[in-house]
Design a protein around this motif. Structure first.
Motif, PDB file in Angstrom:
ATOM      1  N   ALA A  57      22.357  39.815 -25.356  1.00  0.00           N
ATOM      2  CA  ALA A  57      21.153  40.653 -25.224  1.00  0.00           C
ATOM      3  C   ALA A  57      21.465  42.126 -25.464  1.00  0.00           C
ATOM      4  O   ALA A  57      20.667  42.866 -26.041  1.00  0.00           O
ATOM      5  N   LYS A  58      22.628  42.563 -25.029  1.00  0.00           N
ATOM      6  CA  LYS A  58      23.009  43.978 -25.176  1.00  0.00           C
ATOM      7  C   LYS A  58      23.611  44.286 -26.538  1.00  0.00           C
ATOM      8  O   LYS A  58      23.700  45.442 -26.937  1.00  0.00           O
ATOM      9  N   GLY A  59      24.112  43.234 -27.220  1.00  0.00           N
ATOM     10  CA  GLY A  59      24.898  43.454 -28.428  1.00  0.00           C
ATOM     11  C   GLY A  59      26.224  44.080 -28.024  1.00  0.00           C
ATOM     12  O   GLY A  59      26.733  44.985 -28.679  1.00  0.00           O
ATOM     13  N   ARG A  60      26.771  43.594 -26.909  1.00  0.00           N
ATOM     14  CA  ARG A  60      27.988  44.201 -26.343  1.00  0.00           C
ATOM     15  C   ARG A  60      29.237  43.547 -26.921  1.00  0.00           C
ATOM     16  O   ARG A  60      29.302  42.320 -27.016  1.00  0.00           O
ATOM     17  N   PRO A  61      30.244  44.368 -27.307  1.00  0.00           N
ATOM     18  CA  PRO A  61      31.497  43.782 -27.804  1.00  0.00           C
ATOM     19  C   PRO A  61      32.107  42.842 -26.761  1.00  0.00           C
ATOM     20  O   PRO A  61      32.061  43.137 -25.562  1.00  0.00           O
ATOM     21  N   PRO A 144      26.204  44.803 -16.506  1.00  0.00           N
ATOM     22  CA  PRO A 144      26.511  46.080 -17.163  1.00  0.00           C
ATOM     23  C   PRO A 144      25.257  46.947 -17.095  1.00  0.00           C
ATOM     24  O   PRO A 144      24.229  46.509 -16.570  1.00  0.00           O
ATOM     25  N   SER A 145      25.307  48.149 -17.624  1.00  0.00           N
ATOM     26  CA  SER A 145      24.103  48.965 -17.710  1.00  0.00           C
ATOM     27  C   SER A 145      23.109  48.257 -18.647  1.00  0.00           C
ATOM     28  O   SER A 145      23.513  47.631 -19.619  1.00  0.00           O
ATOM     29  N   ALA A 146      21.798  48.372 -18.339  1.00  0.00           N
ATOM     30  CA  ALA A 146      20.784  47.581 -19.036  1.00  0.00           C
ATOM     31  C   ALA A 146      20.260  48.267 -20.302  1.00  0.00           C
ATOM     32  O   ALA A 146      19.054  48.356 -20.523  1.00  0.00           O
ATOM     33  N   ASN A 147      21.179  48.760 -21.128  1.00  0.00           N
ATOM     34  CA  ASN A 147      20.798  49.385 -22.401  1.00  0.00           C
ATOM     35  C   ASN A 147      21.353  48.533 -23.535  1.00  0.00           C
ATOM     36  O   ASN A 147      22.260  47.728 -23.317  1.00  0.00           O
ATOM     37  N   ARG A 148      20.829  48.727 -24.757  1.00  0.00           N
ATOM     38  CA  ARG A 148      21.481  48.139 -25.917  1.00  0.00           C
ATOM     39  C   ARG A 148      22.811  48.869 -26.082  1.00  0.00           C
ATOM     40  O   ARG A 148      22.900  50.083 -25.853  1.00  0.00           O
ATOM     41  N   PRO A 152      22.265  55.522 -24.648  1.00  0.00           N
ATOM     42  CA  PRO A 152      22.509  56.049 -23.300  1.00  0.00           C
ATOM     43  C   PRO A 152      22.063  55.038 -22.243  1.00  0.00           C
ATOM     44  O   PRO A 152      21.108  54.288 -22.464  1.00  0.00           O
ATOM     45  N   SER A 153      22.728  55.010 -21.105  1.00  0.00           N
ATOM     46  CA  SER A 153      22.352  54.080 -20.032  1.00  0.00           C
ATOM     47  C   SER A 153      20.930  54.360 -19.564  1.00  0.00           C
ATOM     48  O   SER A 153      20.463  55.498 -19.607  1.00  0.00           O
ATOM     49  N   PRO A 154      20.224  53.313 -19.094  1.00  0.00           N
ATOM     50  CA  PRO A 154      18.833  53.495 -18.646  1.00  0.00           C
ATOM     51  C   PRO A 154      18.757  53.975 -17.202  1.00  0.00           C
ATOM     52  O   PRO A 154      19.407  53.415 -16.325  1.00  0.00           O
ATOM     53  N   ARG A 234      31.841  54.394 -28.848  1.00  0.00           N
ATOM     54  CA  ARG A 234      31.001  55.600 -28.805  1.00  0.00           C
ATOM     55  C   ARG A 234      29.763  55.251 -28.008  1.00  0.00           C
ATOM     56  O   ARG A 234      28.823  54.650 -28.492  1.00  0.00           O
ATOM     57  N   HIS A 235      29.796  55.632 -26.787  1.00  0.00           N
ATOM     58  CA  HIS A 235      28.866  55.212 -25.776  1.00  0.00           C
ATOM     59  C   HIS A 235      27.962  56.376 -25.468  1.00  0.00           C
ATOM     60  O   HIS A 235      28.167  57.449 -25.964  1.00  0.00           O
ATOM     61  N   TYR A 236      27.035  56.172 -24.570  1.00  0.00           N
ATOM     62  CA  TYR A 236      26.346  57.292 -23.964  1.00  0.00           C
ATOM     63  C   TYR A 236      25.820  58.262 -24.999  1.00  0.00           C
ATOM     64  O   TYR A 236      25.770  59.457 -24.774  1.00  0.00           O
TER      65      TYR A 236
HETATM   66 MG    MG Z   1      27.213  50.751 -20.061  1.00  0.00          MG
END
Ligand code: MG
Ligand code: TXA
Length: 346
Positions: A57-61, A144-148, A152-154, A234-236
């Protein structure tokens, strides 16, 4: 019937709604819920398929581990093992609160939760709704934080909807998150406690409680140590280019003004991040307020299609360490004004 957008339910914080959210978790679904730091995207930590859905859902590595949320310090023993004395000192002082402890992972917990690492990050959030959801679910919640991934984190439920509508079963509506930056991730598996990610609990507070030095990964004083896996991405980051201006306060301000003038004359849209620049140089930046509004400002500037965000460095004491960490990660360029000379850092 609760409202729903493209299949994502919008739930309130009352008991029946939280029961519904807990049922979704127990059936292997995903629920975004508020915490004091940022919104989390929760699934049952004990269910590998549900945990896998978080990554999708996040497209998280796949190599970036999640944080496990518990509703009670006693629940820590069900997800981590070989707890050192330091862990007890810290949970007593800071839980519930924005401190995630990295400890050896308990055998029963799916390896996917921590991306295959032998350790696991655990925290007890300081938020009534989050705690009730975990309690009603009867399982620890991986979140995790609920962002794609990469956004930036929600810090509001609207941010969650911007990123995840139609991709998750439900979002719990609540007030904006009060801390605004993520928890401090503290690794307790080595000799010296090591901050992998600065956050809501400061280094100073940790050192005071433990009575020993706490190292910070990535700072010059502790070279060679890898950051927490998530910090290499490259986050946030907002979509706009963010220019971070460091150095002497008054010279900084002059440079910010000059940069704004130059970019505007090129027809670009410029936004200021720190309240001190937006309002008045004399007004001291309140780091807590900046932390609480940082991600909201970044998202709003993206919506306004701002091209260049100008930000000034702040002191790295207290929550300032976390804010500067996020600003450095978001920055496309850092400019330092020294003794009359301008040094480009990247
Ligand atoms: Mg996060
Ligand atoms: O405040 C927070 O921590 C929020 C709320 C929802 O609790 N959660 C959050 O999760 O920020 P996430 O996934 O966005 O960030 C977790 C960070 C990542 O940098 C990850 O690499 C690190 O914690 N982490 C998780 N487990 C780890 C482990 N076993 N070892 C080292 N780092 C770990």
């Amino acid at each position: 019937m609760p409202a729903s957008i493209k299949g994502t339910l919008l739930l309130d914080e009352n008991h029946p709604s939280l029961k519904k959210a807990a049922n979704i978790i127990n059936r292997g679904g995903l629920v975004a819920f508020p915490t004091e730091t940022v919104y989390g995207l929760g699934a049952a930590a004990t269910d590998p398929e549900a945990v896998n859905r978080i990554y999708e859902a996040k497209g998280r590595p796949a190599d970036n581990p999640l944080i496990v949320h518990v509703s009670d310090p006693a629940q820590l023993k069900t997800v981590a093992r070989d707890l050192p004395e330091k862990a007890f000192k810290l949970t007593e002082r800071f839980w519930p609160g924005p401190l995630s402890l990295v400890l050896p992972r308990a055998e029963g917990l799916p390896a996917l939760v921590s991306a295959g690492l032998p350790s696991v990050a655990v925290r007890m959030p300081d938020h009534r709704t989050a705690l009730e959801l975990i309690r009603l679910s009867g399982v620890p919640i991986a979140a995790p934080s609920a962002n794609r991934s990469g956004k930036p984190s929600p810090t509001t439920y609207r941010h969650v909807l911007e990123d995840l509508t139609g991709r998750i079963e439900a979002v719990i509506k609540s007030a904006p998150c009060s801390v605004g930056v993520e928890s401090t991730v503290l690794d307790l598996t080595g000799e010296t406690p090591l901050i992998l990610r600065p956050g809501g609990v400061s280094r100073e507070e940790l050192e005071e409680t433990l009575g020993c030095r706490v190292a910070v990964a990535g700072l010059k004083s502790f070279p060679g140590k890898p950051l927490s896996p998530g910090m290499k991405y490259r986050h946030y980051s907002p979509r706009a280019a963010l220019i971070l201006v460091a150095g002497h306060p008054e010279k900084r301000f002059a440079l910010v003004k000059a940069l704004a003038y130059r970019y505007r004359s090129l027809g670009l849209k410029v936004g200021y991040l720190n309240p001190s620049i937006r309002d008045d140089l004399k007004q001291k930046v309140d780091p807590e307020r900046l932390a609480a509004t940082l991600y909201e400002l970044m998202r709003r500037m993206d919506q306004q299609e701002i091209d260049i965000i100008l930000a000034e460095e702040i002191e790295i004491t207290g929550i300032g360490l976390a804010v500067m960490n996020r600003l450095k990660k978001a920055a496309t360029r850092t400019l330092r004004v020294g003794s009359g000379k301008l040094q480009r850092k990247s």
